[in-house]
Design a protein around this motif. Structure first.
Motif, PDB file in Angstrom:
ATOM      1  N   GLY A   1      -0.942   3.497  18.970  1.00 39.67           N
ATOM      2  CA  GLY A   1      -1.559   2.855  20.129  1.00 39.67           C
ATOM      3  C   GLY A   1      -1.250   1.368  20.109  1.00 39.67           C
ATOM      4  N   ASN A   2      -2.278   0.548  20.022  1.00 40.31           N
ATOM      5  CA  ASN A   2      -2.122  -0.905  19.973  1.00 40.31           C
ATOM      6  C   ASN A   2      -2.433  -1.471  18.590  1.00 40.31           C
ATOM      7  OD1 ASN A   2      -1.447  -0.953  22.688  1.00 40.31           O
ATOM      8  ND2 ASN A   2      -3.564  -1.225  23.328  1.00 40.31           N
ATOM      9  N   THR A   3      -2.388  -0.623  17.569  1.00 40.11           N
ATOM     10  CA  THR A   3      -2.774  -1.031  16.223  1.00 40.11           C
ATOM     11  C   THR A   3      -1.646  -0.778  15.225  1.00 40.11           C
ATOM     12  OG1 THR A   3      -5.064  -0.465  16.766  1.00 40.11           O
ATOM     13  CG2 THR A   3      -4.549  -0.755  14.442  1.00 40.11           C
ATOM     14  N   TYR A   4      -1.439  -1.766  14.350  1.00 32.71           N
ATOM     15  CA  TYR A   4      -0.438  -1.691  13.288  1.00 32.71           C
ATOM     16  C   TYR A   4      -1.149  -1.307  11.992  1.00 32.71           C
ATOM     17  CZ  TYR A   4       2.947  -3.544   9.856  1.00 32.71           C
ATOM     18  OH  TYR A   4       3.827  -3.710   8.801  1.00 32.71           O
ATOM     19  N   TYR A   5      -0.641  -0.320  11.290  1.00 40.54           N
ATOM     20  CA  TYR A   5      -1.172   0.105   9.996  1.00 40.54           C
ATOM     21  C   TYR A   5      -0.066  -0.004   8.956  1.00 40.54           C
ATOM     22  CZ  TYR A   5      -5.020   2.244  12.595  1.00 40.54           C
ATOM     23  OH  TYR A   5      -6.100   2.453  13.408  1.00 40.54           O
ATOM     24  N   ALA A   6      -0.421  -0.482   7.757  1.00 40.24           N
ATOM     25  CA  ALA A   6       0.572  -0.587   6.688  1.00 40.24           C
ATOM     26  C   ALA A   6      -0.075  -0.297   5.342  1.00 40.24           C
ATOM     27  CB  ALA A   6       1.189  -1.979   6.671  1.00 40.24           C
ATOM     28  N   THR A   7       0.737   0.199   4.435  1.00 42.88           N
ATOM     29  CA  THR A   7       0.367   0.358   3.036  1.00 42.88           C
ATOM     30  C   THR A   7       1.266  -0.599   2.265  1.00 42.88           C
ATOM     31  OG1 THR A   7      -0.106   2.685   3.446  1.00 42.88           O
ATOM     32  CG2 THR A   7       0.098   2.013   1.145  1.00 42.88           C
ATOM     33  N   PRO A   8       0.816  -1.838   2.061  1.00 43.90           N
ATOM     34  CA  PRO A   8       1.676  -2.836   1.419  1.00 43.90           C
ATOM     35  C   PRO A   8       2.066  -2.498  -0.013  1.00 43.90           C
ATOM     36  CG  PRO A   8      -0.053  -3.906   2.656  1.00 43.90           C
ATOM     37  CD  PRO A   8      -0.383  -2.447   2.621  1.00 43.90           C
ATOM     38  N   ILE A   9       1.175  -1.846  -0.759  1.00 45.61           N
ATOM     39  CA  ILE A   9       1.487  -1.451  -2.128  1.00 45.61           C
ATOM     40  C   ILE A   9       1.467   0.073  -2.182  1.00 45.61           C
ATOM     41  CG2 ILE A   9       0.775  -1.541  -4.545  1.00 45.61           C
ATOM     42  CD1 ILE A   9      -0.483  -4.275  -3.948  1.00 45.61           C
ATOM     43  N   LYS A  10       2.627   0.654  -2.413  1.00 44.25           N
ATOM     44  CA  LYS A  10       2.761   2.109  -2.414  1.00 44.25           C
ATOM     45  C   LYS A  10       1.828   2.727  -3.454  1.00 44.25           C
ATOM     46  CE  LYS A  10       6.397   5.485  -1.956  1.00 44.25           C
ATOM     47  NZ  LYS A  10       6.362   5.622  -0.521  1.00 44.25           N
ATOM     48  N   GLY A  11       1.080   3.721  -3.029  1.00 43.04           N
ATOM     49  CA  GLY A  11       0.174   4.429  -3.921  1.00 43.04           C
ATOM     50  C   GLY A  11      -1.192   3.788  -4.065  1.00 43.04           C
ATOM     51  N   ALA A  12      -1.366   2.577  -3.581  1.00 46.76           N
ATOM     52  CA  ALA A  12      -2.664   1.896  -3.661  1.00 46.76           C
ATOM     53  C   ALA A  12      -3.561   2.411  -2.535  1.00 46.76           C
ATOM     54  CB  ALA A  12      -2.485   0.393  -3.555  1.00 46.76           C
ATOM     55  N   PRO A  13      -4.873   2.410  -2.747  1.00 45.42           N
ATOM     56  CA  PRO A  13      -5.768   2.927  -1.705  1.00 45.42           C
ATOM     57  C   PRO A  13      -5.966   1.961  -0.532  1.00 45.42           C
ATOM     58  CG  PRO A  13      -7.048   2.171  -3.567  1.00 45.42           C
ATOM     59  CD  PRO A  13      -5.607   2.064  -3.965  1.00 45.42           C
ATOM     60  N   LEU A  14      -5.695   0.696  -0.724  1.00 46.77           N
ATOM     61  CA  LEU A  14      -5.956  -0.284   0.329  1.00 46.77           C
ATOM     62  C   LEU A  14      -4.876  -0.255   1.405  1.00 46.77           C
ATOM     63  CD1 LEU A  14      -7.146  -3.323  -1.807  1.00 46.77           C
ATOM     64  CD2 LEU A  14      -8.546  -1.646  -0.604  1.00 46.77           C
ATOM     65  N   ARG A  15      -5.317  -0.419   2.649  1.00 48.17           N
ATOM     66  CA  ARG A  15      -4.422  -0.442   3.802  1.00 48.17           C
ATOM     67  C   ARG A  15      -4.659  -1.727   4.595  1.00 48.17           C
ATOM     68  NH1 ARG A  15      -3.200   3.179   1.010  1.00 48.17           N
ATOM     69  NH2 ARG A  15      -3.036   5.372   1.496  1.00 48.17           N
ATOM     70  N   LEU A  16      -3.648  -2.113   5.337  1.00 45.25           N
ATOM     71  CA  LEU A  16      -3.743  -3.276   6.217  1.00 45.25           C
ATOM     72  C   LEU A  16      -3.720  -2.761   7.652  1.00 45.25           C
ATOM     73  CD1 LEU A  16      -3.649  -6.389   6.606  1.00 45.25           C
ATOM     74  CD2 LEU A  16      -1.157  -6.187   6.616  1.00 45.25           C
ATOM     75  N   ARG A  17      -4.691  -3.216   8.454  1.00 41.17           N
ATOM     76  CA  ARG A  17      -4.732  -2.851   9.870  1.00 41.17           C
ATOM     77  C   ARG A  17      -4.726  -4.138  10.681  1.00 41.17           C
ATOM     78  NH1 ARG A  17     -10.056  -0.314  11.599  1.00 41.17           N
ATOM     79  NH2 ARG A  17     -10.676  -2.490  11.587  1.00 41.17           N
TER      80      ARG A  17
ATOM     81  N   ILE B   1      -0.630 -13.963   8.513  1.00 39.07           N
ATOM     82  CA  ILE B   1      -0.700 -12.594   8.011  1.00 39.07           C
ATOM     83  C   ILE B   1      -0.162 -12.526   6.588  1.00 39.07           C
ATOM     84  CG2 ILE B   1       0.198 -10.251   8.313  1.00 39.07           C
ATOM     85  CD1 ILE B   1       0.120 -10.852  11.374  1.00 39.07           C
ATOM     86  N   GLU B   2       0.900 -13.273   6.322  1.00 44.07           N
ATOM     87  CA  GLU B   2       1.441 -13.320   4.955  1.00 44.07           C
ATOM     88  C   GLU B   2       0.399 -13.886   3.997  1.00 44.07           C
ATOM     89  OE1 GLU B   2       5.152 -15.209   2.365  1.00 44.07           O
ATOM     90  OE2 GLU B   2       4.925 -15.750   4.478  1.00 44.07           O
ATOM     91  N   GLN B   3      -0.243 -14.966   4.385  1.00 45.22           N
ATOM     92  CA  GLN B   3      -1.264 -15.588   3.534  1.00 45.22           C
ATOM     93  C   GLN B   3      -2.420 -14.620   3.290  1.00 45.22           C
ATOM     94  OE1 GLN B   3      -2.881 -19.167   5.214  1.00 45.22           O
ATOM     95  NE2 GLN B   3      -3.856 -19.778   3.311  1.00 45.22           N
ATOM     96  N   TYR B   4      -2.879 -13.959   4.335  1.00 43.47           N
ATOM     97  CA  TYR B   4      -3.982 -13.001   4.203  1.00 43.47           C
ATOM     98  C   TYR B   4      -3.585 -11.825   3.317  1.00 43.47           C
ATOM     99  CZ  TYR B   4      -7.686  -9.738   5.462  1.00 43.47           C
ATOM    100  OH  TYR B   4      -8.739  -8.854   5.410  1.00 43.47           O
ATOM    101  N   SER B   5      -2.404 -11.271   3.552  1.00 45.13           N
ATOM    102  CA  SER B   5      -1.997 -10.103   2.764  1.00 45.13           C
ATOM    103  C   SER B   5      -1.737 -10.464   1.307  1.00 45.13           C
ATOM    104  CB  SER B   5      -0.785  -9.416   3.389  1.00 45.13           C
ATOM    105  OG  SER B   5       0.329 -10.262   3.395  1.00 45.13           O
ATOM    106  N   ASN B   6      -1.321 -11.697   1.038  1.00 43.14           N
ATOM    107  CA  ASN B   6      -1.103 -12.104  -0.357  1.00 43.14           C
ATOM    108  C   ASN B   6      -2.410 -12.188  -1.144  1.00 43.14           C
ATOM    109  OD1 ASN B   6       1.698 -12.219  -0.544  1.00 43.14           O
ATOM    110  ND2 ASN B   6       1.781 -14.292   0.273  1.00 43.14           N
ATOM    111  N   VAL B   7      -3.520 -12.380  -0.454  1.00 44.80           N
ATOM    112  CA  VAL B   7      -4.821 -12.389  -1.142  1.00 44.80           C
ATOM    113  C   VAL B   7      -5.160 -10.983  -1.627  1.00 44.80           C
ATOM    114  CG1 VAL B   7      -7.311 -12.687  -0.809  1.00 44.80           C
ATOM    115  CG2 VAL B   7      -5.720 -14.385   0.103  1.00 44.80           C
ATOM    116  N   TRP B   8      -4.976  -9.993  -0.761  1.00 47.58           N
ATOM    117  CA  TRP B   8      -5.377  -8.624  -1.079  1.00 47.58           C
ATOM    118  C   TRP B   8      -4.273  -7.780  -1.694  1.00 47.58           C
ATOM    119  CZ3 TRP B   8     -10.305  -7.721  -1.274  1.00 47.58           C
ATOM    120  CH2 TRP B   8     -11.157  -8.525  -0.523  1.00 47.58           C
ATOM    121  N   PHE B   9      -3.034  -8.166  -1.450  1.00 51.67           N
ATOM    122  CA  PHE B   9      -1.889  -7.413  -1.967  1.00 51.67           C
ATOM    123  C   PHE B   9      -0.939  -8.384  -2.652  1.00 51.67           C
ATOM    124  CE2 PHE B   9      -3.319  -5.539   2.082  1.00 51.67           C
ATOM    125  CZ  PHE B   9      -3.754  -4.301   1.636  1.00 51.67           C
ATOM    126  N   PRO B  10      -1.356  -8.979  -3.773  1.00 52.26           N
ATOM    127  CA  PRO B  10      -0.513 -10.000  -4.405  1.00 52.26           C
ATOM    128  C   PRO B  10       0.863  -9.450  -4.776  1.00 52.26           C
ATOM    129  CG  PRO B  10      -2.560  -9.645  -5.660  1.00 52.26           C
ATOM    130  CD  PRO B  10      -2.563  -8.699  -4.522  1.00 52.26           C
TER     131      PRO B  10
END
Length: 162
Positions: free
Chosen positions: A23-39, A121-130
């Motif tokens: 739809g209008n939402t982007y989903y990603a799994t920045p670290i393969k196999g990790a439970p956390l997702r980025l929306r 987005i890079e700065q935010y994702s680096n906090v949660w997905f170093p």
């Protein structure tokens, strides 16, 4: 009229290969196999079908949304050039926003400069997905595509001599 979200997120050049737009939402799994997702989805304004930024959120399959940040188009200069060129006043509902109604053949976010959003987005994702951003970027730059460097530009002088 469609929002063309997939094209907008492609324009951001996010490095995550394990991603999709629904739809209008982007989903990603920045670290393969990790439970956390980025929306990442669009934030609406008080005006119908008008968007004022993005909302990046961290999702956990068991705990739901863990964290979120709003990234406004105004704060990240996304439409600054467009609005200055069109003399759109800051008090206007159109300043720093886009709506799903647009010129035929053009995306609704025409004139967007996404560098500021991408950096946020890079700065935010680096906090949660170093390291995930660098790992994806490094893998992409290590591809076997040949790269040619531009020749050095000549140094130009003003033509005056002292």
């Amino acid at each position: 009229m469609p929002l063309q979200a997939a094209e907008f997120f492609a324009e951001l050049c996010l490095p995550f290969t394990d991603s999709t737009v629904v739809g209008n939402t982007y989903y990603a799994t920045p670290i393969k196999g990790a439970p956390l997702r980025l929306r990442i989805d669009f934030t609406k304004t008080i005006y119908a079908d008008t968007y004022g930024g993005l909302r990046a959120a961290l999702l956990h399959p068991d705990n739901g949304e863990t964290d979120a940040v709003a990234l406004s188009f105004v704060d990240h200069g996304t439409f600054h050039r467009r609005d200055e060129a069109l003399n759109t006043p800051r008090q206007s509902e159109k300043y720093g926003t886009f709506s799903r109604y647009h010129r035929p053949g053009k995306p609704p976010w025409e004139g967007a400069v996404t560098t500021g959003l991408r950096d946020a987005i890079e700065q935010y994702s680096n906090v949660w997905f170093p390291g995930a951003w660098k790992a994806h970027t490094a893998a992409r730059s290590a591809s076997p595509i040949s790269r040619t460097a531009l020749p050095p530009q000549p140094i130009r002088s003003s033509g005056r001599t002292p």
